[in-house]
Enzyme design. Sequence first.
Site, PDB file in Angstrom:
ATOM      1  CG  LEU A  96      25.346   4.254  -0.218  1.00 59.30           C
ATOM      2  CD1 LEU A  96      25.084   3.871   1.262  1.00 59.30           C
ATOM      3  CD2 LEU A  96      25.942   5.495  -0.346  1.00 59.30           C
ATOM      4  N   PRO A  97      28.684   2.576  -2.547  1.00 61.81           N
ATOM      5  CG  PRO A  97      30.461   3.915  -2.905  1.00 61.81           C
ATOM      6  CD  PRO A  97      29.420   3.827  -2.025  1.00 61.81           C
ATOM      7  CG  ASN A 101      31.206   3.917   1.183  1.00 60.11           C
ATOM      8  OD1 ASN A 101      31.645   3.394   0.238  1.00 60.11           O
ATOM      9  ND2 ASN A 101      31.846   4.824   1.713  1.00 60.11           N
ATOM     10  CE  LYS A 202      25.168  -7.315  -8.982  1.00 55.32           C
ATOM     11  NZ  LYS A 202      25.304  -5.944  -8.390  1.00 55.32           N
TER      12      LYS A 202
END
Length: 265
Positions: A96-97, A101, A202
């Site tokens: 998902l963005p 979301n 990340k």
Amino acid sequence: MAAAVVRRGPAGWWRWHRRVAAMVCSRAMASKTPVGFIGLGNMGNPMAKNLLKHGYPVIAYDVFPEACKEFQDLGAQVTDSPADVAERADRIITMLPSSPNAKEVYTGANGILKKVKKGSLLIDSSTIDPAVSKELAKAVEKMGAVFMDAPVSGGVGAARAGNLTFMVGGVEQEFDAAKELLTCMGSNVVYCGAVGTGQAAKICNNMLLAISMIGTAEAMNLGISMKVQLVCRRILSGFCYTVLQIMWIFQNALLTMSNQHTEYM
């Protein structure tokens, strides 16, 4: 049967070939349990396709119905909400963005947690706030299911080629179950630690890239202001090589630490 196909000519051969291919694909998919996939955008689309290529029946959902049409043609089941995906699959991947979301898909009115089964494995490959991953993990745990964050590195090209790197956070005992699916979409699957550490890794990955890009831009600007000829071309070439080296070193360091079961976050 082969003689009959020969007599029918090329058209008959192709019909026979399609029937055999369909039967083989059907048998392969029947041997694997369905996997839910929510979020069929630029990254989710090729990731879900790679699951299909590896023989996993996919139960798909996207907020934009047109994104699902292609998967329906490929044999995937398409649902009307994340809750419907959770009702039909006990292993679900989300891509998902953003954090809002992700919250909506998991905890919204028609979210996954409305119909999630106990013991389900929920893997979120979105790049979101680590705090949100931890929040979602607690909500999922209350429902008797398991949540893992597994953001990716590599971009759309790697997603298409199945060469993504997954940085996974969550209960270590569930890592092998997650890895079974993630290796269908990536060439490196790294265990980082507890929930949220995948997102932390990340962030570090993105920070390295951003610092390198900013430094290169400043160096190019300085060279141009000082009338240095060809500086842009030469620095840019060196930058590209350096970034590749940095990303390779970072990802391999993660792999090494993962193999040694080192807690570093």
